[in-house]
Scaffold this active site. Structure first.
Site: not given
Length: 319
Positions: A103, A230, A293
């Site tokens: 990730d 982010y 995931h």
């Protein structure tokens, strides 16, 4: 004892970083977690790799767990994060390391291979492939997915923190770690954390106690540090301009779950399987397995064996 997980706080790049360590001899393997995770995400791989002759370290990244969390989003650039990792490698006096990322940890590993390929012997990345740098900044790309797209909701300082705070942290962990959606895009006017369902029962690959461990750490550290990764995406896009068009030549194995929300969406499957990915990472092997995931936890044995078979293909006499 080598079989035990030891915990340290290492001074690196101006912060204190929490590091879990297992094994003390053999080549150094660095495991880099993603969102919303911790070193603990690698518990299965740490035990297995250390038993097979590897010295394994897994930090909590900047902003996570017991590692320092600067308040300024500008302290979460690609250069800060990779700088933390280089300082950690130096602390363990290794010239080169094997790196495994998942990730956001995969993004960090790609950056590491771009900035300091001399320090990476080989790479195993999970879930997030190496994408070419876009000609337009990420926020303009993400606007195409609408206001409900999770990355767009994470951009505004305080917004996601406020919506997440409506839930106990254990519920937040269940919503993210156990998600089985095909997209992370909430309907208009709905916060992503409200959109995600809370599973009524746990899958066999994780226990309530393990989820409680994650929750206890995020209860103390909060989510602002993780959100700041982010919030730096546009700035990182600017910083990465000198590497526009650059390839990654590090020997790499890439592992992804066929039910991963990121694999099934946004053209990622086609990018990976069409050859475009391998054009950017020439020394690449791709493995697609059955899973979602968080595959290093969900399919721990399969993923661990894939990592081990790749690492074992290299001489163990590196330092």
């Amino acid at each position: 004892m080598d079989g035990e997980v030891k915990h340290h706080r290492v001074r690196t790049n101006g912060i204190w970083m929490h590091v879990a360590e297992q094994g003390s001899t053999g080549p150094l393997v660095l495991l880099i977690h993603g969102f919303p995770e911790l070193w603990f995400s690698w518990r299965h791989q740490m035990a297995h790799l250390s038993r097979h002759g590897y010295h394994v370290i897994a930090p909590d990244l900047r902003g996570y767990g017991e590692t320092d969390a600067p308040t300024d989003p500008l302290s979460y650039s690609c250069f800060h994060i990779v700088g933390d990792i280089i300082g950690l490698i130096d602390h363990f006096e290794a010239q080169q390391v094997f790196v495994v990322g998942h990730d956001w940890g995969a993004c960090v590993a790609w950056w590491l291979c771009q900035f300091r390929p001399d320090r990476v012997r080989a790479l195993v990345n999970l879930a997030v492939p190496f994408f070419p740098r876009s000609p337009i900044k990420p926020s303009d790309v993400f606007k195409m997915f609408g206001e409900g797209f999770y990355i767009n909701q994470f951009q505004e300082y305080g917004r996601a923190e406020k919506s997440f705070a409506r839930y106990d942290v254990l519920t937040v962990m269940k919503k993210f770690l156990l998600l089985e959606l095909k997209e992370l895009n909430a309907p208009p006017g709905v916060e992503i954390i409200d959109f995600l369902e809370t599973p009524l029962s746990l899958p066999p690959w994780i226990t309530e106690e393990e989820l409680q461990y994650f929750a206890s750490k995020f209860h103390n550290s909060g989510f602002t540090g993780p959100f700041n990764y982010y919030r730096m995406m546009d700035m990182n896009w600017e910083f990465l301009a000198p590497w526009h068009g650059a390839k990654v030549f590090t020997p790499t194995k890439f592992i992804v779950g066929n039910k991963d929300v990121g694999f099934q969406s946004y053209g990622t499957e086609e990018f990976i399987t069409s050859g475009a990915f391998k054009d950017l990472v020439p020394n690449l092997e791709v493995v697609i397995i059955d899973g979602h995931h968080f595959i290093q936890q969900e399919r721990a044995d399969k993923v661990t064996n894939e990592i081990l078979s790749f690492l074992d293909s290299f001489p163990k006499d590196i330092v």
